[in-house]
Write an enzyme that holds these catalytic residues in place. Structure first.
Site, mmCIF file in Angstrom:
data_model
loop_
_atom_site.group_PDB
_atom_site.id
_atom_site.type_symbol
_atom_site.label_atom_id
_atom_site.label_comp_id
_atom_site.label_asym_id
_atom_site.label_seq_id
_atom_site.Cartn_x
_atom_site.Cartn_y
_atom_site.Cartn_z
ATOM 1 N N ALA A 64 28.246 11.854 11.866
ATOM 2 C CA ALA A 64 30.224 11.504 10.985
ATOM 3 C C ALA A 64 30.682 12.705 10.870
ATOM 4 O O ALA A 64 30.497 14.430 11.634
ATOM 5 C CB ALA A 64 29.361 11.491 9.605
ATOM 6 N N GLY A 109 24.238 10.046 11.287
ATOM 7 C CA GLY A 109 25.373 8.937 11.968
ATOM 8 C C GLY A 109 25.854 8.737 12.975
ATOM 9 O O GLY A 109 25.484 6.977 13.337
ATOM 10 N N GLU A 112 21.827 7.414 13.213
ATOM 11 C CA GLU A 112 22.055 5.868 12.235
ATOM 12 C C GLU A 112 22.379 5.052 12.792
ATOM 13 O O GLU A 112 22.101 4.013 12.764
ATOM 14 C CB GLU A 112 22.564 6.336 10.926
ATOM 15 C CG GLU A 112 21.824 6.989 9.685
ATOM 16 C CD GLU A 112 22.716 7.800 8.648
ATOM 17 O OE1 GLU A 112 23.539 8.657 9.319
ATOM 18 O OE2 GLU A 112 21.738 7.792 7.693
ATOM 19 N N GLU A 132 22.103 16.620 8.583
ATOM 20 C CA GLU A 132 22.814 16.164 7.468
ATOM 21 C C GLU A 132 22.330 17.927 6.421
ATOM 22 O O GLU A 132 22.903 18.519 5.693
ATOM 23 C CB GLU A 132 22.944 14.918 6.942
ATOM 24 C CG GLU A 132 23.604 14.185 7.515
ATOM 25 C CD GLU A 132 22.579 13.359 8.226
ATOM 26 O OE1 GLU A 132 21.069 14.255 8.601
ATOM 27 O OE2 GLU A 132 23.060 11.863 8.621
HETATM 28 N N1 CAA Z 1 31.831 15.867 12.854
HETATM 29 C C1 CAA Z 1 33.341 16.836 13.902
HETATM 30 N N2 CAA Z 1 33.063 17.018 15.073
HETATM 31 C C2 CAA Z 1 32.422 17.380 15.631
HETATM 32 C C3 CAA Z 1 31.130 17.098 14.884
HETATM 33 C C4 CAA Z 1 30.906 16.199 14.137
HETATM 34 N N3 CAA Z 1 30.155 15.582 13.868
HETATM 35 N N4 CAA Z 1 30.646 16.895 16.075
HETATM 36 C C5 CAA Z 1 30.948 18.095 17.270
HETATM 37 N N5 CAA Z 1 32.433 17.944 16.867
HETATM 38 C C6 CAA Z 1 33.267 19.003 17.899
HETATM 39 C C7 CAA Z 1 33.661 20.505 17.754
HETATM 40 O O1 CAA Z 1 33.697 20.920 16.120
HETATM 41 C C8 CAA Z 1 33.841 20.827 18.622
HETATM 42 O O2 CAA Z 1 35.471 20.742 18.567
HETATM 43 P P1 CAA Z 1 36.410 21.847 18.941
HETATM 44 O O3 CAA Z 1 36.412 22.002 20.419
HETATM 45 O O4 CAA Z 1 37.223 21.411 18.442
HETATM 46 O O5 CAA Z 1 35.915 22.944 18.326
HETATM 47 C C9 CAA Z 1 33.993 19.779 19.340
HETATM 48 O O6 CAA Z 1 33.042 18.271 18.714
HETATM 49 C C10 CAA Z 1 32.510 20.116 21.058
HETATM 50 O O7 CAA Z 1 31.213 20.496 20.330
HETATM 51 P P2 CAA Z 1 30.291 21.788 20.369
HETATM 52 O O8 CAA Z 1 31.755 22.963 20.660
HETATM 53 O O9 CAA Z 1 29.720 22.070 18.474
HETATM 54 O O10 CAA Z 1 29.346 21.149 21.175
HETATM 55 P P3 CAA Z 1 28.658 22.027 21.676
HETATM 56 O O11 CAA Z 1 27.506 21.791 22.900
HETATM 57 O O12 CAA Z 1 28.056 23.490 21.580
HETATM 58 O O13 CAA Z 1 27.471 21.294 19.787
HETATM 59 C C11 CAA Z 1 26.637 19.936 18.983
HETATM 60 C C12 CAA Z 1 26.599 20.502 20.173
HETATM 61 C C13 CAA Z 1 24.531 20.580 18.876
HETATM 62 C C14 CAA Z 1 25.683 18.256 18.395
HETATM 63 C C15 CAA Z 1 27.510 20.223 17.856
HETATM 64 O O14 CAA Z 1 28.422 19.735 18.384
HETATM 65 C C16 CAA Z 1 27.057 19.733 16.244
HETATM 66 O O15 CAA Z 1 25.567 20.640 16.043
HETATM 67 N N6 CAA Z 1 27.674 19.608 16.091
HETATM 68 C C17 CAA Z 1 27.322 18.679 14.203
HETATM 69 C C18 CAA Z 1 25.754 17.552 14.330
HETATM 70 C C19 CAA Z 1 25.882 17.069 12.965
HETATM 71 O O16 CAA Z 1 25.766 17.928 11.979
HETATM 72 N N7 CAA Z 1 25.577 16.037 12.317
HETATM 73 C C20 CAA Z 1 26.139 15.516 10.956
HETATM 74 C C21 CAA Z 1 26.903 15.151 10.682
HETATM 75 S S1 CAA Z 1 26.560 14.561 9.075
HETATM 76 C C22 CAA Z 1 26.355 12.594 9.007
HETATM 77 O O17 CAA Z 1 26.360 12.038 10.120
HETATM 78 C C23 CAA Z 1 26.237 12.502 7.299
HETATM 79 C C24 CAA Z 1 26.365 11.053 7.370
HETATM 80 O O18 CAA Z 1 24.540 10.963 7.470
HETATM 81 C C25 CAA Z 1 26.910 10.092 6.669
#
Ligand code: CAA
Length: 257
Positions: A64, A109, A112, A132
């Site tokens: 998400a 998500g 999911e 999460e």
């Molecule tokens: N939401 C919004 N933006 C996201 C994102 C997310 N889930 N995941 C990555 N991005 C964005 C980053 O902020 C970054 O944006 P900027 O260039 O503007 O800074 C861009 O995508 C590229 O990401 P990274 O620079 O972080 O890329 P990376 O290769 O270094 O890392 C990653 C990749 C390990 C996937 C890392 O991006 C990460 O940990 N992302 C979040 C994953 C996460 O926590 N997901 C769960 C979300 S909560 C959820 O899903 C709740 C639910 O069930 C309802």
């Protein structure tokens, strides 16, 4: 027509690509709106025999949209979770098989959404998980319900409580992923698998999907009864596909559905 989705066809197979690579295809309200609109489009769905869902760039879907969720009120968060569930339910209710072609990160998500598909194929380079807990959140799109059914409560809790993510190989060992393929081949392999399914009886595929879905939702004796009911129904006089399938086998030819 879409800002965050791309759709194309290879023969009878539809390919839906999440196309928001700048945010690793993260799911926000607009993406959900487009997905809901797409899955509702009967003209498209009825023109294909199977659907493959994949992501543009290095991610399948990184979850998400964390930025969008930053200022959510409890009501916003509840609504967002419900909207996501509704969209994922649409995948479960599509009449055609849906394959998640996991080309890269499938997190939160994103995993999911993959779990809402019928089959998952992953690139050996993909990474999957429910992180999460690292954000002080919990999976909000059925993850707490589907994952334990798929891999058992212990494995599901391991993934959700550690929030570390696992390799595609580990996901394959757990049964989250059904096929593991070399990086760069996941879409082609998924389409190949979808084509194989497209050769089967559409009605039987639809019933298998429906019965497995219903069986996950109701107690097993109920699902068992439903299965018998549907099996019996297939033998009604007007069931052309069953007739054609049996006839083709006996006539040693391919069925013409
Ligand atoms: N939401 C919004 N933006 C996201 C994102 C997310 N889930 N995941 C990555 N991005 C964005 C980053 O902020 C970054 O944006 P900027 O260039 O503007 O800074 C861009 O995508 C590229 O990401 P990274 O620079 O972080 O890329 P990376 O290769 O270094 O890392 C990653 C990749 C390990 C996937 C890392 O991006 C990460 O940990 N992302 C979040 C994953 C996460 O926590 N997901 C769960 C979300 S909560 C959820 O899903 C709740 C639910 O069930 C309802």
């Amino acid at each position: 027509m879409f800002k965050y989705l791309k759709f194309s066809k290879r023969g009878r197979i539809g390919i839906l690509t999440l196309d928001r690579p700048e945010a690793l295809n993260a799911l926000n309200e607009d993406v959900f709106k487009e997905l809901a609109f797409f899955f509702d489009n009967q003209e498209i769905i009825q023109s294909i025999r199977a659907l493959v869902i994949t992501g543009e760039g290095k991610a399948f879907i990184a979850g998400a949209d964390i930025k969008a969720m930053q200022n959510f009120s409890p009501q916003d968060a509840y609504d967002f979770s419900e909207v996501g569930k509704k969209v994922f339910n649409q995948i479960g209710h599509l009449d055609v098989p849906v394959i998640a072609a996991i080309n890269g990160f499938a997190l939160g998500g994103g995993l999911e959404l993959a779990l809402a598909c019928d089959i998952r194929v992953a690139s050996e380079k993909a990474r999957l998980g429910l992180p999460e807990v690292n954000l002080g959140l919990i999976p909000g799109f059925n993850g707490t319900q589907i994952l334990p059914r798929l891999v058992g409560a212990g494995n599901a809790k391991y993934l959700m409580m550690l929030g570390e993510g696992i390799t595609a190989e580990e996901a394959f060992q757990l049964g989250i992923v059904q096929k593991l393929v070399p990086a760069g081949t996941v879409l082609d392999f998924s389409v190949h698998l979808a084509e194989k399914m497209a050769e089967k009886s559409p009605n039987a595929l639809r019933l298998i999907k429906e019965l497995v879905r219903e069986g996950m939702e109701v107690i097993s004796t109920e699902a068992g009864k439903m299965e018998s009911k549907e099996f019996g129904r297939l033998f009604k006089a007007d069931q052309q596909e069953r007739k054609e399938g049996v006839r083709a086998f006996l006539e040693k030819r391919k069925p013409n559905w």
